[in-house]
Design a protein around this motif. Structure first.
Motif, PDB file in Angstrom:
ATOM      1  N   ALA A  14     -17.090  -3.634  -6.951  1.00  0.00           N
ATOM      2  CA  ALA A  14     -15.669  -3.317  -7.115  1.00  0.00           C
ATOM      3  C   ALA A  14     -15.193  -2.386  -6.003  1.00  0.00           C
ATOM      4  O   ALA A  14     -14.050  -2.475  -5.556  1.00  0.00           O
ATOM      5  N   SER A  15     -16.078  -1.530  -5.523  1.00  0.00           N
ATOM      6  CA  SER A  15     -15.698  -0.615  -4.437  1.00  0.00           C
ATOM      7  C   SER A  15     -15.315  -1.383  -3.172  1.00  0.00           C
ATOM      8  O   SER A  15     -14.421  -0.974  -2.431  1.00  0.00           O
ATOM      9  N   ALA A  16     -15.984  -2.522  -2.923  1.00  0.00           N
ATOM     10  CA  ALA A  16     -15.640  -3.349  -1.755  1.00  0.00           C
ATOM     11  C   ALA A  16     -14.244  -3.945  -1.931  1.00  0.00           C
ATOM     12  O   ALA A  16     -13.460  -3.989  -0.981  1.00  0.00           O
ATOM     13  N   ILE A  17     -13.925  -4.357  -3.131  1.00  0.00           N
ATOM     14  CA  ILE A  17     -12.599  -4.927  -3.394  1.00  0.00           C
ATOM     15  C   ILE A  17     -11.526  -3.864  -3.153  1.00  0.00           C
ATOM     16  O   ILE A  17     -10.523  -4.123  -2.485  1.00  0.00           O
ATOM     17  N   ARG A  18     -11.761  -2.652  -3.670  1.00  0.00           N
ATOM     18  CA  ARG A  18     -10.791  -1.572  -3.455  1.00  0.00           C
ATOM     19  C   ARG A  18     -10.665  -1.249  -1.972  1.00  0.00           C
ATOM     20  O   ARG A  18      -9.567  -1.019  -1.463  1.00  0.00           O
ATOM     21  N   PHE A  19     -11.783  -1.252  -1.239  1.00  0.00           N
ATOM     22  CA  PHE A  19     -11.760  -0.976   0.198  1.00  0.00           C
ATOM     23  C   PHE A  19     -10.934  -2.033   0.934  1.00  0.00           C
ATOM     24  O   PHE A  19     -10.095  -1.714   1.760  1.00  0.00           O
ATOM     25  N   TRP A  20     -11.186  -3.311   0.631  1.00  0.00           N
ATOM     26  CA  TRP A  20     -10.446  -4.390   1.294  1.00  0.00           C
ATOM     27  C   TRP A  20      -8.954  -4.305   0.978  1.00  0.00           C
ATOM     28  O   TRP A  20      -8.128  -4.611   1.827  1.00  0.00           O
ATOM     29  N   GLU A  21      -8.630  -3.875  -0.215  1.00  0.00           N
ATOM     30  CA  GLU A  21      -7.215  -3.675  -0.555  1.00  0.00           C
ATOM     31  C   GLU A  21      -6.608  -2.583   0.312  1.00  0.00           C
ATOM     32  O   GLU A  21      -5.518  -2.750   0.866  1.00  0.00           O
ATOM     33  N   ARG A  22      -7.313  -1.439   0.440  1.00  0.00           N
ATOM     34  CA  ARG A  22      -6.801  -0.333   1.264  1.00  0.00           C
ATOM     35  C   ARG A  22      -6.630  -0.755   2.712  1.00  0.00           C
ATOM     36  O   ARG A  22      -5.743  -0.257   3.399  1.00  0.00           O
ATOM     37  N   GLN A  23      -7.484  -1.661   3.187  1.00  0.00           N
ATOM     38  CA  GLN A  23      -7.407  -2.133   4.570  1.00  0.00           C
ATOM     39  C   GLN A  23      -6.340  -3.216   4.755  1.00  0.00           C
ATOM     40  O   GLN A  23      -6.105  -3.666   5.869  1.00  0.00           O
ATOM     41  N   GLY A  24      -5.723  -3.630   3.669  1.00  0.00           N
ATOM     42  CA  GLY A  24      -4.696  -4.666   3.746  1.00  0.00           C
ATOM     43  C   GLY A  24      -5.249  -6.075   3.849  1.00  0.00           C
ATOM     44  O   GLY A  24      -4.520  -7.010   4.193  1.00  0.00           O
ATOM     45  N   LEU A  25      -6.528  -6.247   3.569  1.00  0.00           N
ATOM     46  CA  LEU A  25      -7.163  -7.559   3.675  1.00  0.00           C
ATOM     47  C   LEU A  25      -7.031  -8.368   2.389  1.00  0.00           C
ATOM     48  O   LEU A  25      -7.195  -9.584   2.406  1.00  0.00           O
ATOM     49  N   LEU A  26      -6.776  -7.688   1.314  1.00  0.00           N
ATOM     50  CA  LEU A  26      -6.478  -8.339   0.036  1.00  0.00           C
ATOM     51  C   LEU A  26      -5.107  -7.845  -0.407  1.00  0.00           C
ATOM     52  O   LEU A  26      -4.814  -6.654  -0.288  1.00  0.00           O
TER      53      LEU A  26
END
Length: 125
Positions: A14-26
Motif C-alpha cells: 500500500a505504501s507504493a500505491i500512496r507513493f505513486w499517487e504523491r508522484q502523480g503517477l496514479l
C-alpha cells in the motif's frame, strides 16, 4: 475497493500505491469517510506502471506518458533506442556465455572463436 484490496490484487505494498499517487503517477482516488476508494482500472494502471519500471523507465519517464504528445513521443523514441541497445548487449552476453559453456579453453579470451566474435561485435557496434 480499498487501498488494502488494491494492494493485494496488484501485489504491491500500500505504501507504493500512496507513493505513486504523491508522484502523480496514479490519479487521486475518491474518498469515502476519509478512506481511499479505487476503481477496478487502478489495478490495470499499476500493472502498466510496473511493466514500465521493469522495462527500465524511471518514474520521471513514466510521468512523461501523462504529458503532451510531443514530449511523450520523444521520450518513447529515446527509450526504444535504449532498449534496442540493451537487447544487442544481452544477445552478445548470451552468445559469450553459451560459447563459454562449450569451450574447452581455460582462458576464454585465448579462444579463437571467442576472439573472432569479439572482433565482430567491435566492428558492428
Amino acid at each position: 475497493m480499498t487501498i488494502g484490496q488494491l494492494a493485494e490484487i496488484a501485489d504491491v505494498p500500500a505504501s507504493a500505491i500512496r507513493f505513486w499517487e504523491r508522484q502523480g503517477l496514479l490519479p487521486p482516488p475518491e474518498r469515502r469517510s476519509g478512506q481511499r476508494r479505487y476503481p477496478p482500472q487502478a489495478a490495470e494502471r499499476i500493472v502498466l506502471l510496473r511493466k514500465f519500471q521493469q522495462a527500465g523507465l524511471s518514474l520521471a519517464e513514466v510521468g512523461e506518458f501523462q504529458q503532451d504528445q510531443p514530449r511523450r513521443q520523444a521520450m518513447i523514441r529515446a527509450k526504444v533506442a535504449e532498449i534496442e541497445q540493451r537487447m544487442v548487449d544481452l544477445d552478445h552476453a548470451h552468445q559469450l556465455l553459451t560459447h563459454a559453456l562449450r569451450c574447452s579453453r581455460t582462458d576464454i579470451v585465448s579462444c579463437p572463436t571467442f576472439r573472432e566474435q569479439m572482433a565482430t561485435w567491435s566492428r558492428s557496434g
